[in-house]
Scaffold this motif. Structure first.
Motif, PDB file in Angstrom:
ATOM      1  N   GLU A 173      44.692  29.614  40.005  1.00  0.00           N
ATOM      2  CA  GLU A 173      45.224  30.452  41.290  1.00  0.00           C
ATOM      3  C   GLU A 173      44.088  30.556  42.499  1.00  0.00           C
ATOM      4  O   GLU A 173      42.959  30.680  42.157  1.00  0.00           O
ATOM      5  CB  GLU A 173      45.579  31.868  40.849  1.00  0.00           C
ATOM      6  CG  GLU A 173      46.570  32.161  39.932  1.00  0.00           C
ATOM      7  CD  GLU A 173      47.889  31.584  40.329  1.00  0.00           C
ATOM      8  OE1 GLU A 173      48.324  31.778  41.542  1.00  0.00           O
ATOM      9  OE2 GLU A 173      48.718  31.028  39.585  1.00  0.00           O
ATOM     10  N   THR A 225      44.566  35.419  45.742  1.00  0.00           N
ATOM     11  CA  THR A 225      44.474  36.693  44.870  1.00  0.00           C
ATOM     12  C   THR A 225      45.026  37.667  45.509  1.00  0.00           C
ATOM     13  O   THR A 225      44.873  37.802  46.792  1.00  0.00           O
ATOM     14  CB  THR A 225      42.937  36.866  44.562  1.00  0.00           C
ATOM     15  OG1 THR A 225      42.221  37.210  45.534  1.00  0.00           O
ATOM     16  CG2 THR A 225      42.338  35.886  43.713  1.00  0.00           C
ATOM     17  N   GLU A 226      45.412  38.840  44.738  1.00  0.00           N
ATOM     18  CA  GLU A 226      46.225  39.782  45.523  1.00  0.00           C
ATOM     19  C   GLU A 226      45.439  41.093  45.776  1.00  0.00           C
ATOM     20  O   GLU A 226      44.273  41.108  45.368  1.00  0.00           O
ATOM     21  CB  GLU A 226      47.311  40.425  44.545  1.00  0.00           C
ATOM     22  CG  GLU A 226      48.335  39.633  44.739  1.00  0.00           C
ATOM     23  CD  GLU A 226      49.623  39.903  43.823  1.00  0.00           C
ATOM     24  OE1 GLU A 226      49.769  41.227  43.765  1.00  0.00           O
ATOM     25  OE2 GLU A 226      50.321  39.290  43.144  1.00  0.00           O
TER      26      GLU A 226
END
Length: 69
Positions: A65, A68-69
């Protein structure tokens, strides 16, 4: 490929555009064979399938990923 072609025949669809390919490569043959603007196809319409696959590099080394949040 043959399964896809046969499923297209069930719904009267030229899935691989064989009629168009014949029209562009040999108009005289297309005019001789065509019915209502397309070539009648059957299971015997494809006698040989030659497939070439090119492996494409996506340019990424990892598939982790990146957002990122």
């Amino acid at each position: 490929m043959l399964t896809t072609f046969e499923e297209g025949l069930k719904i009267d669809a030229d899935i691989f555009r064989l009629s168009e390919y014949l029209y562009r490569s040999n108009v005289k043959a297309w005019k001789r064979l065509e019915k209502d603007g397309k070539i009648p196809l059957s299971k015997d319409s494809i006698s040989k399938i030659d497939i070439h696959i090119n492996k494409v590099s996506p340019g990424r080394k990892t598939f982790a990923e990146t957002i990122t949040e």
